[in-house]
Design a protein around this motif. Sequence first.
Motif, short mmCIF file in Angstrom:
data_model
loop_
_atom_site.label_atom_id
_atom_site.label_comp_id
_atom_site.label_asym_id
_atom_site.label_seq_id
_atom_site.Cartn_x
_atom_site.Cartn_y
_atom_site.Cartn_z
N SER A 1 -22.18 -12.23 54.29
CA SER A 1 -23.63 -12.33 54.30
C SER A 1 -24.08 -12.64 55.71
N LEU A 2 -24.92 -11.78 56.27
CA LEU A 2 -25.47 -11.98 57.60
C LEU A 2 -26.86 -12.60 57.47
N SER A 3 -27.17 -13.51 58.37
CA SER A 3 -28.49 -14.11 58.42
C SER A 3 -29.10 -13.92 59.80
N CYS A 4 -30.41 -13.86 59.84
CA CYS A 4 -31.13 -13.71 61.10
C CYS A 4 -32.32 -14.66 61.07
N ALA A 5 -32.25 -15.69 61.88
CA ALA A 5 -33.35 -16.65 61.97
C ALA A 5 -34.37 -16.13 62.97
N ALA A 6 -35.62 -16.09 62.55
CA ALA A 6 -36.67 -15.52 63.38
C ALA A 6 -37.79 -16.51 63.62
N SER A 7 -38.40 -16.44 64.79
CA SER A 7 -39.59 -17.24 65.04
C SER A 7 -40.71 -16.76 64.11
N SER B 1 -32.85 -8.74 52.30
CA SER B 1 -33.86 -9.59 51.68
C SER B 1 -34.40 -10.55 52.73
N GLU B 2 -35.49 -11.22 52.37
CA GLU B 2 -36.11 -12.20 53.25
C GLU B 2 -36.21 -13.54 52.53
N ASP B 3 -35.96 -14.60 53.28
CA ASP B 3 -36.21 -15.95 52.81
C ASP B 3 -37.42 -16.45 53.60
N SER B 4 -38.60 -16.28 53.04
CA SER B 4 -39.82 -16.58 53.78
C SER B 4 -39.93 -18.06 54.11
N PHE C 1 -41.26 -13.05 62.51
CA PHE C 1 -41.00 -12.87 61.09
C PHE C 1 -42.17 -12.21 60.40
N SER C 2 -43.35 -12.25 61.00
CA SER C 2 -44.51 -11.61 60.39
C SER C 2 -44.62 -10.13 60.78
N SER C 3 -43.58 -9.59 61.38
CA SER C 3 -43.57 -8.18 61.76
C SER C 3 -43.79 -7.27 60.57
#
Length: 127
Positions: free
Chosen positions: A19-25, A70-73, A29-31
Amino acid sequence: QVQLVESGGGSVQAGGSLSLSCAASGSIFSSVCMGWFRQAPGKEREGVASIDKSGSTRYIDSVKGRFTISEDSAKNTLILQMNSLKPEDTAVYYCAATGENNRCRIYPLAGSFYNHWGQGTQVTVSS
């Protein structure tokens, strides 16, 4: 200023999962779209999976039924669950975001519409 940070890569045997994760500012993240791309040695970068703000997802044929984006908002995190991995999935995986460019709704796996990129994480699948 670091805005996309991937984690979760590693080595696994064929048939395994990662499982890959990508933490975004928050602003990134609102892209309109966010996606995962990969590049194997000697090959061109390819779009693997994307998700837009309506929740619509798109996958390349070779990963359909095996990968889930998927996204974890709550955590501003993009996730790529990879199951039934194959040696041909071996590559550096990149998280990307389009910003306000909405052409990704028409071409969701076209890297040229993505303006923000992470540093990449290596995924190695052995046979």
